[in-house]
Design an enzyme around this catalytic site. Structure first.
Site, PDB file in Angstrom:
ATOM      1  N   ASP A   5       0.810  -1.222   0.000  1.00  0.00           N
ATOM      2  CA  ASP A   5       0.000   0.000   0.000  1.00  0.00           C
ATOM      3  C   ASP A   5       0.843   1.272   0.000  1.00  0.00           C
ATOM      4  O   ASP A   5       0.440   2.296   0.540  1.00  0.00           O
ATOM      5  CB  ASP A   5      -0.969   0.025   1.209  1.00  0.00           C
ATOM      6  CG  ASP A   5      -1.897  -1.169   1.207  1.00  0.00           C
ATOM      7  OD1 ASP A   5      -2.239  -1.652   0.120  1.00  0.00           O
ATOM      8  OD2 ASP A   5      -2.270  -1.626   2.309  1.00  0.00           O
ATOM      9  N   LYS A  54       1.995   2.013  -5.164  1.00  0.00           N
ATOM     10  CA  LYS A  54       2.531   1.399  -6.398  1.00  0.00           C
ATOM     11  C   LYS A  54       1.588   1.625  -7.578  1.00  0.00           C
ATOM     12  O   LYS A  54       2.024   1.885  -8.698  1.00  0.00           O
ATOM     13  CB  LYS A  54       2.734  -0.123  -6.203  1.00  0.00           C
ATOM     14  CG  LYS A  54       3.718  -0.467  -5.102  1.00  0.00           C
ATOM     15  CD  LYS A  54       3.766  -1.961  -4.852  1.00  0.00           C
ATOM     16  CE  LYS A  54       2.492  -2.543  -4.283  1.00  0.00           C
ATOM     17  NZ  LYS A  54       2.155  -2.108  -2.920  1.00  0.00           N
ATOM     18  N   GLY A  89      -4.535  -4.280  -3.715  1.00  0.00           N
ATOM     19  CA  GLY A  89      -5.524  -3.246  -4.012  1.00  0.00           C
ATOM     20  C   GLY A  89      -4.756  -2.009  -4.416  1.00  0.00           C
ATOM     21  O   GLY A  89      -4.060  -1.427  -3.593  1.00  0.00           O
ATOM     22  N   HIS A  90      -4.813  -1.650  -5.683  1.00  0.00           N
ATOM     23  CA  HIS A  90      -4.021  -0.531  -6.199  1.00  0.00           C
ATOM     24  C   HIS A  90      -4.959   0.598  -6.606  1.00  0.00           C
ATOM     25  O   HIS A  90      -5.837   0.409  -7.452  1.00  0.00           O
ATOM     26  CB  HIS A  90      -3.154  -0.993  -7.373  1.00  0.00           C
ATOM     27  CG  HIS A  90      -2.109  -1.986  -6.956  1.00  0.00           C
ATOM     28  ND1 HIS A  90      -1.178  -2.507  -7.813  1.00  0.00           N
ATOM     29  CD2 HIS A  90      -1.832  -2.540  -5.749  1.00  0.00           C
ATOM     30  CE1 HIS A  90      -0.382  -3.343  -7.152  1.00  0.00           C
ATOM     31  NE2 HIS A  90      -0.774  -3.379  -5.908  1.00  0.00           N
TER      32      HIS A  90
HETATM   33  P1  GDP Z   1      -0.678   0.292  -3.557  1.00  0.00           P
HETATM   34  O1  GDP Z   1      -1.282  -0.977  -3.065  1.00  0.00           O
HETATM   35  O2  GDP Z   1       0.806   0.346  -3.307  1.00  0.00           O
HETATM   36  O3  GDP Z   1      -1.018   0.610  -4.984  1.00  0.00           O
HETATM   37  O4  GDP Z   1      -1.305   1.467  -2.656  1.00  0.00           O
HETATM   38  P2  GDP Z   1      -2.862   1.623  -2.274  1.00  0.00           P
HETATM   39  O5  GDP Z   1      -3.595   2.169  -3.430  1.00  0.00           O
HETATM   40  O6  GDP Z   1      -3.385   0.397  -1.621  1.00  0.00           O
HETATM   41  O7  GDP Z   1      -2.740   2.675  -1.107  1.00  0.00           O
HETATM   42  C1  GDP Z   1      -2.194   3.939  -1.299  1.00  0.00           C
HETATM   43  C2  GDP Z   1      -3.251   4.986  -0.913  1.00  0.00           C
HETATM   44  O8  GDP Z   1      -2.656   6.252  -0.832  1.00  0.00           O
HETATM   45  C3  GDP Z   1      -4.360   5.114  -1.938  1.00  0.00           C
HETATM   46  O9  GDP Z   1      -5.540   5.467  -1.291  1.00  0.00           O
HETATM   47  C4  GDP Z   1      -3.859   6.259  -2.823  1.00  0.00           C
HETATM   48  O10 GDP Z   1      -4.910   6.934  -3.498  1.00  0.00           O
HETATM   49  C5  GDP Z   1      -3.233   7.138  -1.798  1.00  0.00           C
HETATM   50  N1  GDP Z   1      -2.115   7.965  -2.242  1.00  0.00           N
HETATM   51  C6  GDP Z   1      -1.112   7.659  -3.107  1.00  0.00           C
HETATM   52  N2  GDP Z   1      -0.200   8.648  -3.139  1.00  0.00           N
HETATM   53  C7  GDP Z   1      -0.640   9.588  -2.284  1.00  0.00           C
HETATM   54  C8  GDP Z   1      -0.110  10.843  -1.847  1.00  0.00           C
HETATM   55  O11 GDP Z   1       0.961  11.284  -2.224  1.00  0.00           O
HETATM   56  N3  GDP Z   1      -0.848  11.534  -0.916  1.00  0.00           N
HETATM   57  C9  GDP Z   1      -2.027  11.071  -0.425  1.00  0.00           C
HETATM   58  N4  GDP Z   1      -2.672  11.815   0.464  1.00  0.00           N
HETATM   59  N5  GDP Z   1      -2.539   9.894  -0.809  1.00  0.00           N
HETATM   60  C10 GDP Z   1      -1.854   9.167  -1.714  1.00  0.00           C
HETATM   61  P1  IMO Z   2      -0.878  -4.187  -2.229  1.00  0.00           P
HETATM   62  O1  IMO Z   2      -0.439  -4.723  -3.570  1.00  0.00           O
HETATM   63  C1  IMO Z   2      -0.946  -4.584   2.113  1.00  0.00           C
HETATM   64  C2  IMO Z   2      -1.015  -8.657   3.721  1.00  0.00           C
HETATM   65  C3  IMO Z   2      -2.259  -9.137   4.441  1.00  0.00           C
HETATM   66  C4  IMO Z   2      -1.651 -10.107   5.436  1.00  0.00           C
HETATM   67  C5  IMO Z   2      -0.518 -10.743   4.618  1.00  0.00           C
HETATM   68  C6  IMO Z   2      -0.870 -12.076   3.971  1.00  0.00           C
HETATM   69  O2  IMO Z   2      -2.173  -3.474  -2.252  1.00  0.00           O
HETATM   70  O3  IMO Z   2       0.238  -3.423  -1.590  1.00  0.00           O
HETATM   71  P2  IMO Z   2      -2.406 -12.795   1.915  1.00  0.00           P
HETATM   72  O4  IMO Z   2      -3.858 -12.544   1.660  1.00  0.00           O
HETATM   73  O5  IMO Z   2      -1.489 -12.231   0.882  1.00  0.00           O
HETATM   74  O6  IMO Z   2      -2.106 -14.229   2.230  1.00  0.00           O
HETATM   75  O7  IMO Z   2      -2.112 -11.985   3.294  1.00  0.00           O
HETATM   76  O8  IMO Z   2      -0.189  -9.826   3.603  1.00  0.00           O
HETATM   77  N1  IMO Z   2      -1.228  -8.147   2.346  1.00  0.00           N
HETATM   78  C7  IMO Z   2      -1.158  -6.855   2.018  1.00  0.00           C
HETATM   79  N2  IMO Z   2      -0.981  -5.760   2.781  1.00  0.00           N
HETATM   80  N3  IMO Z   2      -1.050  -4.470   0.769  1.00  0.00           N
HETATM   81  C8  IMO Z   2      -1.196  -5.567   0.000  1.00  0.00           C
HETATM   82  O9  IMO Z   2      -1.157  -5.509  -1.366  1.00  0.00           O
HETATM   83  C9  IMO Z   2      -1.302  -6.827   0.612  1.00  0.00           C
HETATM   84  N4  IMO Z   2      -1.482  -8.077   0.156  1.00  0.00           N
HETATM   85  C10 IMO Z   2      -1.408  -8.880   1.214  1.00  0.00           C
HETATM   86  O10 IMO Z   2      -2.909  -8.076   5.082  1.00  0.00           O
HETATM   87  O11 IMO Z   2      -1.059  -9.418   6.498  1.00  0.00           O
HETATM   88 MG    MG Z   3      -2.829  -1.604  -1.815  1.00  0.00          MG
END
Ligand code: GDP
Ligand code: IMO
Ligand code: MG
Length: 429
Positions: free
Chosen positions: A13, A16, A40-41
């Site tokens: 999270d 990416k 979840g991206h």
């Molecule tokens: P990922 O799994 O690495 O793609 O990241 P996620 O989408 O799960 O979580 C990142 C969260 O931060 C999302 O809600 C994005 O919309 C948000 N986000 C990304 N970059 C920024 C930033 O620079 N500032 C803020 N406030 N939110 C951001």
């Molecule tokens: P993105 O791509 C954050 C965590 C789960 C749990 C552990 C194992 O959005 O960064 P799993 O279901 O993979 O067997 O769970 O890994 N986890 C993540 N945490 N971002 C993710 O993906 C994750 N995918 C799995 O919360 O602790």
């Molecule tokens: Mg994510």
């Protein structure tokens, strides 16, 4: 070579999806190489917000080819729904390809994931998407791959055999057995929809690299969730590292030119497990609120901690990170003082590496430095110089502690809220 790996440097999270989408605007190809719909991206542009779980974040550039590579585990129903969601919202998905060698997540894998969690000494807090059991089946050579799944006769023959031991296990645990006929019926339209997208993606990506196309590799999860280099057993069941890309895509090891380590300006973790710099007080609540720190896949509140340089240097080593992307810098507004963990104290000694055992890691106390914070809204900043001096110093400190250049920083979720400091592709920005 014009290849860039987008790697989570922390526990997932990190942003990416946002950076992959940003780089994808100028890319020819985007490749997701591991994990499944545990990811979840989030991508935000033109006042629109998308949450992707399986489809690469390059899908918003209609000119880019998007590839789901052999290292992924794919829930066909989730993929089908994601395709429908994108198509309904007017996104062109015609250039999406799926590896014939990617493994399939079936409903019983999700069931087994939940059962496993209940039986563990230390529940991992998985996403319950069936990730672990599917990778187990792959390693145990009893899984089914996408190429065979979309062949109705092959899938039927395989399923009839495979469900026998699964149903015995489920019955013993007090669950309803699965019906072959019902599963075949449910998957029928999904097989038809996905069949044209299946191909040998190793060849596809290899040819693109040979032709000097701009290729982005999109990691899921993060280095600290890596099965080998993360905080085992509180990890996922694949390797999100850059080192895993060649294997998980089917390309030569020397194919990766740049490795961008994506990191928040602080740290978060969702799910159970050790987290040395975690803090739980009014300040973490403020960061959670300002950063909307709730899981994209499960909605769980993310745990909050200070930026951890031991973690980042570990990620630098195991991935070969060549530059950092500092995300969510805006969220640190009003946090005083800012702290950065530079090493750990363990049994009276200072260490700067990650212990293998989580029991040892749990005993580590973070050693932190303090820096003045900033109070101005930086969400509209377009250059390093526009940042308040405290934010500038914070970034410079990260560069010096990691000995890595910061390639970009991000001040909001929107694509536009990205400040590039060092160009990634030759003709980008
Ligand atoms: P990922 O799994 O690495 O793609 O990241 P996620 O989408 O799960 O979580 C990142 C969260 O931060 C999302 O809600 C994005 O919309 C948000 N986000 C990304 N970059 C920024 C930033 O620079 N500032 C803020 N406030 N939110 C951001
Ligand atoms: P993105 O791509 C954050 C965590 C789960 C749990 C552990 C194992 O959005 O960064 P799993 O279901 O993979 O067997 O769970 O890994 N986890 C993540 N945490 N971002 C993710 O993906 C994750 N995918 C799995 O919360 O602790
Ligand atoms: Mg994510």
């Amino acid at each position: 070579m014009n290849t860039i790996a987008v790697i989570g440097a922390q526990w997932g999270d990190e942003g990416k999806g946002k950076i992959t989408d940003y780089l994808a605007m100028k890319a020819d190809m985007v490749v997701r190489y591991q994990g499944g719909d545990n990811a979840g991206h989030t991508i935000v542009f033109n006042q629109d917000k998308f949450a992707l779980h399986l489809i690469p974040s390059g899908i918003f550039n209609p000119g880019a080819t998007n590839v789901m590579a052999n290292g992924m585990v794919i829930n066909p129903s989730a993929l089908y729904e994601e395709l429908i969601m994108l198509e309904k919202r007017g996104i062109n998905t015609s250039k999406l390809y799926i590896s014939d060698r990617a493994h399939v997540i079936l409903p019983y894998h999700k069931m087994l994931d939940a059962i496993n969690e209940r039986m563990r000494l230390h529940p991992v807090g998985t996403t319950h998407k069936g990730i672990g059991p599917t990778y187990v089946d792959k390693a145990n050579r009893v899984g089914i791959r996408m190429g065979d799944f979309v062949d109705k006769q092959r899938f039927k023959t395989w399923l009839e055999k495979q469900l026998i031991p699964i149903n015995i296990l489920l019955k013993d645990a007090g669950y309803e057995p699965y019906s072959v006929a019902k599963l075949l019926q449910d998957f029928d339209p999904i097989q038809d929809r996905l069949r044209p997208l299946i191909c040998d993606t190793s060849t596809l990506v290899y040819q693109a690299i040979q032709a000097n196309k701009k290729v982005v590799f999109e990691g899921a999860q993060g280095t600290m969730l890596c099965l080998d280099h993360g905080t085992y057993p509180f990890v996922t069941s694949s390797s999100p590292t850059a080192a895993s890309i060649p294997l998980n895509v089917g390309i030569p090891p020397q194919s990766i030119k740049q490795v961008v380590g994506i990191t928040k300006a602080y740290t978060t973790r969702v799910g159970a497990g050790v987290f040395a710099t975690e803090f739980n007080n009014e300040m973490s609540e403020k960061i959670r609120k300002q950063g909307n720190e709730y899981g994209t896949t499960t909605g769980r509140a993310r745990r909050i901690g200070w930026l951890d340089i031991v973690n980042l240097n570990h990620a630098k080593r195991v991935n070969g990170i060549t530059s950092l992307a500092i995300m969510l810098l805006d969220v640190l507004k009003g946090i005083h003082p800012l702290k950065i963990c530079t090493s750990y104290q363990l049994d009276g000694k200072t260490i700067d590496t990650i212990p293998a055992s989580i029991e040892t890691y749990d005993l580590c106390q973070p050693v932190t430095i303090e820096m003045p914070g900033f109070d101005t809204d930086i969400s509209h900043v377009k250059s390093f110089e526009e940042l308040p001096i405290e934010a500038q110093n914070y970034l410079l400190k990260i560069e010096s502690l990691t000995d890595l250049p910061i390639g970009l920083f991000s001040v909001g979720p929107d694509r536009e809220q990205t400040v590039i400091l060092k160009p990634f592709f030759k003709d980008i920005d």
